[in-house]
Write a protein that holds these residues in place. Sequence first.
Motif, PDB file in Angstrom:
ATOM      1  N   GLY A   1      32.812   0.312 -18.984  1.00 25.54           N
ATOM      2  CA  GLY A   1      34.219  -0.022 -19.201  1.00 25.54           C
ATOM      3  C   GLY A   1      35.092   0.141 -17.955  1.00 25.54           C
ATOM      4  N   HIS A   2      34.521   0.723 -16.905  1.00 23.21           N
ATOM      5  CA  HIS A   2      35.262   0.995 -15.679  1.00 23.21           C
ATOM      6  C   HIS A   2      35.002  -0.082 -14.651  1.00 23.21           C
ATOM      7  CE1 HIS A   2      37.450   4.675 -15.235  1.00 23.21           C
ATOM      8  NE2 HIS A   2      36.584   5.353 -15.970  1.00 23.21           N
ATOM      9  N   GLN A   3      35.926  -0.312 -13.757  1.00 20.40           N
ATOM     10  CA  GLN A   3      35.660  -1.336 -12.746  1.00 20.40           C
ATOM     11  C   GLN A   3      34.947  -0.773 -11.516  1.00 20.40           C
ATOM     12  OE1 GLN A   3      38.515   0.076 -13.421  1.00 20.40           O
ATOM     13  NE2 GLN A   3      40.130  -0.352 -11.936  1.00 20.40           N
ATOM     14  N   PHE A   4      34.863   0.551 -11.362  1.00 23.04           N
ATOM     15  CA  PHE A   4      34.211   1.106 -10.169  1.00 23.04           C
ATOM     16  C   PHE A   4      32.697   1.036 -10.304  1.00 23.04           C
ATOM     17  CE2 PHE A   4      37.884   4.168 -10.732  1.00 23.04           C
ATOM     18  CZ  PHE A   4      38.760   3.309 -10.104  1.00 23.04           C
ATOM     19  N   ARG A   5      32.045   0.734  -9.178  1.00 21.47           N
ATOM     20  CA  ARG A   5      30.587   0.730  -9.136  1.00 21.47           C
ATOM     21  C   ARG A   5      30.169   1.511  -7.898  1.00 21.47           C
ATOM     22  NH1 ARG A   5      31.484  -0.888 -13.337  1.00 21.47           N
ATOM     23  NH2 ARG A   5      30.873  -2.794 -14.402  1.00 21.47           N
ATOM     24  N   ILE A   6      29.129   2.320  -8.042  1.00 19.10           N
ATOM     25  CA  ILE A   6      28.671   3.121  -6.915  1.00 19.10           C
ATOM     26  C   ILE A   6      27.213   2.803  -6.619  1.00 19.10           C
ATOM     27  CG2 ILE A   6      28.192   5.481  -6.153  1.00 19.10           C
ATOM     28  CD1 ILE A   6      30.718   6.174  -7.902  1.00 19.10           C
TER      29      ILE A   6
ATOM     30  N   SER B   1      38.397   7.790  -1.886  1.00 20.96           N
ATOM     31  CA  SER B   1      39.251   8.872  -2.370  1.00 20.96           C
ATOM     32  C   SER B   1      40.547   8.329  -2.942  1.00 20.96           C
ATOM     33  CB  SER B   1      39.588   9.841  -1.238  1.00 20.96           C
ATOM     34  OG  SER B   1      38.416  10.343  -0.667  1.00 20.96           O
ATOM     35  N   ALA B   2      41.147   7.384  -2.212  1.00 28.86           N
ATOM     36  CA  ALA B   2      42.421   6.818  -2.655  1.00 28.86           C
ATOM     37  C   ALA B   2      42.243   6.146  -4.012  1.00 28.86           C
ATOM     38  CB  ALA B   2      42.933   5.817  -1.632  1.00 28.86           C
ATOM     39  N   LEU B   3      41.089   5.490  -4.176  1.00 29.09           N
ATOM     40  CA  LEU B   3      40.824   4.798  -5.432  1.00 29.09           C
ATOM     41  C   LEU B   3      40.610   5.792  -6.584  1.00 29.09           C
ATOM     42  CD1 LEU B   3      40.020   1.871  -6.568  1.00 29.09           C
ATOM     43  CD2 LEU B   3      37.723   2.763  -6.448  1.00 29.09           C
ATOM     44  N   PHE B   4      39.794   6.813  -6.331  1.00 27.70           N
ATOM     45  CA  PHE B   4      39.499   7.769  -7.401  1.00 27.70           C
ATOM     46  C   PHE B   4      40.744   8.556  -7.833  1.00 27.70           C
ATOM     47  CE2 PHE B   4      35.006   7.693  -5.659  1.00 27.70           C
ATOM     48  CZ  PHE B   4      34.556   6.864  -6.667  1.00 27.70           C
TER      49      PHE B   4
ATOM     50  N   SER C   1      30.660  19.008 -23.714  1.00 31.89           N
ATOM     51  CA  SER C   1      30.402  17.609 -23.387  1.00 31.89           C
ATOM     52  C   SER C   1      30.776  17.345 -21.933  1.00 31.89           C
ATOM     53  CB  SER C   1      31.221  16.743 -24.346  1.00 31.89           C
ATOM     54  OG  SER C   1      31.232  15.433 -23.889  1.00 31.89           O
ATOM     55  N   VAL C   2      29.854  16.764 -21.168  1.00 31.67           N
ATOM     56  CA  VAL C   2      30.069  16.567 -19.726  1.00 31.67           C
ATOM     57  C   VAL C   2      29.830  15.115 -19.342  1.00 31.67           C
ATOM     58  CG1 VAL C   2      29.524  17.487 -17.445  1.00 31.67           C
ATOM     59  CG2 VAL C   2      28.923  18.789 -19.462  1.00 31.67           C
ATOM     60  N   VAL C   3      30.725  14.532 -18.572  1.00 29.37           N
ATOM     61  CA  VAL C   3      30.487  13.212 -17.984  1.00 29.37           C
ATOM     62  C   VAL C   3      30.642  13.350 -16.468  1.00 29.37           C
ATOM     63  CG1 VAL C   3      31.251  10.811 -17.866  1.00 29.37           C
ATOM     64  CG2 VAL C   3      31.373  12.049 -20.036  1.00 29.37           C
ATOM     65  N   GLY C   4      29.599  12.994 -15.737  1.00 27.87           N
ATOM     66  CA  GLY C   4      29.690  12.978 -14.275  1.00 27.87           C
ATOM     67  C   GLY C   4      29.284  14.276 -13.598  1.00 27.87           C
ATOM     68  N   TRP C   5      28.814  15.241 -14.399  1.00 29.08           N
ATOM     69  CA  TRP C   5      28.365  16.485 -13.777  1.00 29.08           C
ATOM     70  C   TRP C   5      27.200  17.032 -14.580  1.00 29.08           C
ATOM     71  CZ3 TRP C   5      29.702  22.140 -13.262  1.00 29.08           C
ATOM     72  CH2 TRP C   5      29.516  22.582 -11.945  1.00 29.08           C
ATOM     73  N   ASP C   6      26.562  18.091 -14.070  1.00 29.55           N
ATOM     74  CA  ASP C   6      25.376  18.618 -14.708  1.00 29.55           C
ATOM     75  C   ASP C   6      25.750  19.574 -15.852  1.00 29.55           C
ATOM     76  OD1 ASP C   6      22.852  19.454 -15.231  1.00 29.55           O
ATOM     77  OD2 ASP C   6      22.739  20.838 -13.542  1.00 29.55           O
TER      78      ASP C   6
ATOM     79  N   LEU D   1      34.311  18.086 -20.193  1.00 33.65           N
ATOM     80  CA  LEU D   1      34.503  18.003 -18.742  1.00 33.65           C
ATOM     81  C   LEU D   1      34.224  16.572 -18.299  1.00 33.65           C
ATOM     82  CD1 LEU D   1      34.981  20.132 -16.354  1.00 33.65           C
ATOM     83  CD2 LEU D   1      32.603  19.668 -15.826  1.00 33.65           C
ATOM     84  N   ASN D   2      35.084  16.036 -17.455  1.00 35.37           N
ATOM     85  CA  ASN D   2      34.938  14.640 -17.044  1.00 35.37           C
ATOM     86  C   ASN D   2      35.284  14.494 -15.568  1.00 35.37           C
ATOM     87  OD1 ASN D   2      34.818  11.777 -17.181  1.00 35.37           O
ATOM     88  ND2 ASN D   2      37.041  11.708 -17.461  1.00 35.37           N
ATOM     89  N   VAL D   3      34.438  13.771 -14.838  1.00 40.00           N
ATOM     90  CA  VAL D   3      34.781  13.417 -13.463  1.00 40.00           C
ATOM     91  C   VAL D   3      35.421  12.035 -13.525  1.00 40.00           C
ATOM     92  CG1 VAL D   3      33.917  13.013 -11.146  1.00 40.00           C
ATOM     93  CG2 VAL D   3      32.863  14.772 -12.572  1.00 40.00           C
ATOM     94  N   ALA D   4      36.678  11.944 -13.129  1.00 42.46           N
ATOM     95  CA  ALA D   4      37.416  10.690 -13.291  1.00 42.46           C
ATOM     96  C   ALA D   4      36.847   9.594 -12.405  1.00 42.46           C
ATOM     97  CB  ALA D   4      38.888  10.911 -12.969  1.00 42.46           C
ATOM     98  N   GLY D   5      36.940   8.361 -12.861  1.00 45.18           N
ATOM     99  CA  GLY D   5      36.554   7.212 -12.045  1.00 45.18           C
ATOM    100  C   GLY D   5      35.087   6.838 -12.127  1.00 45.18           C
ATOM    101  N   GLY D   6      34.302   7.546 -12.953  1.00 45.15           N
ATOM    102  CA  GLY D   6      32.898   7.189 -13.108  1.00 45.15           C
ATOM    103  C   GLY D   6      32.002   7.717 -12.000  1.00 45.15           C
ATOM    104  N   LEU D   7      32.507   8.617 -11.167  1.00 47.88           N
ATOM    105  CA  LEU D   7      31.693   9.211 -10.107  1.00 47.88           C
ATOM    106  C   LEU D   7      30.782  10.277 -10.721  1.00 47.88           C
ATOM    107  CD1 LEU D   7      31.445   9.160  -6.968  1.00 47.88           C
ATOM    108  CD2 LEU D   7      32.996  11.091  -6.921  1.00 47.88           C
ATOM    109  N   ARG D   8      29.594  10.449 -10.142  1.00 47.22           N
ATOM    110  CA  ARG D   8      28.712  11.510 -10.599  1.00 47.22           C
ATOM    111  C   ARG D   8      28.525  12.493  -9.464  1.00 47.22           C
ATOM    112  NH1 ARG D   8      23.497   9.317 -11.443  1.00 47.22           N
ATOM    113  NH2 ARG D   8      22.952  10.675  -9.740  1.00 47.22           N
TER     114      ARG D   8
END
Length: 456
Positions: free
Chosen positions: A244-249, A280-283, A325-330, A356-363
Amino acid sequence: MAKPKPAAFTCTACGASHSKWSGRCEACGAWNTITEEAPLSAGPGAKSIGAVKGDVIALASLSARETPPERTASGFEEFDRVLGGGLVPASAVLVGGDPGIGKSTLLLQAAARFGAAGLKTIYISGEEATAQIRMRAARLGLSEAPVMLGAETNLRNILTTLEAEKPDLAIIDSVQTIWADTVESAPGSVAQVRASAHELTAYAKRRGTAVILVGHVTKEGQIAGPRVVEHMVDTVLYFEGERGHQFRILRAVKNRFGPADEIGVFEMTGGGLAEVPNPSALFLSERESASAGAIVFAGIEGTRPVLCEIQALVSPTPMSQPRRSVVGWDGSRLAMILAVLEARCGIPFAGLDVYLNVAGGLRIGEPAADLAVASALLSAREDTPLPQDTVVFGEISLSGALRPVAQTESRLKEARKLGFSSALLPEGSKTGSEPGMTVQQMPDLAALVGGTFGAG
Ligand code: TYD
Ligand code: MG
């Protein structure tokens, strides 16, 4: 005493040996991964290999001077960066990712750039007809790009074509659709994927052609024929992102020609993938005013600093077993930090759901995020925001002590560049002198709990 029989069946996922075939590997639980292997020696009368002489290998010394591989940069900079600075001739690259994440789009764009940079480029799709690829190229504004297209799934035909055309770069989308007529199993099976990847990698080495293989990741997060393809190729890249996010890594998890862990950041737009030169600016672009539970972490991804927001939500649970519940981290690292907060600082999380959530879809994989995670948890629990201009990083040990992390200076520099003016970090960090940056150093987690959040 009877000799034990040699194991004749091997799991291609974990390598465990079995005496008989079964549908599921008892060692790792994977399905349909057990294949028959020829036994190690040809029978009781066979001579050991060492008993018959072979050829002597020409040995070289370590001091011989080797020129670094010449690379071709595509100008698609985020892509070049992840490859280690450009494409190396005769290298085999695997690009893995979930179906629909944008692999074909990325590689068609990369193909166009490499074509424009002077490489003879062939893009072979086993999934789409050439008309479909042309439509996508039109959407991407690449109709005139110097790339040759082919639609084929037969490995023999593909190799024959490559031998005849002698391209500099061949892209095969995807390795799961290719089948070798010498292997008697369905396309996409472990045996087929292994055979196709092996033949194409061998072709790359033989002819000096760079080969990029696309691979779909299975539900468990591995490329079908797990590990089988990864160890064959020189470079393994994963293309990740939330649907659902537009960022891709694009992340290098293995690279014989460059640093692993390097990332390239893209944004999926209506006209394909756009490069994000300043992630960084994007996240941080969606960041609102300072709010409880939201902390900015100054991390390092590959060779560059990347700032992102870590968000926590803590709320009373109606369940007997609270949610974690965690998204983007261990998840286990989160459990550890909750335990340290409870045992060393007397902050209980029993009876509380934790998200816990890391914003922007970063892991994030760095332990340096520990302190930012702990701050987010405390900030959420105490409903106390940190000042908006603050970044946080540092590792937490089981004793509750804070440990300095590598590259403190470049993290602070990036934070300063993005307008942050204070930092919370472990005591003993090598901060250098970043003008305009107020640094607050802490010996342990208890200081954070009592000093910053006034809790405990
Ligand atoms: P695709 O490259 O086909 O994914 P994969 O090869 O990994 O399976 O991309 C599929 C998605 O990308 C699809 O849902 C549509 C979207 N998309 C865009 O948003 N913009 C574009 O310009 C293109 C070509 C695709
Ligand atoms: Mg595709």
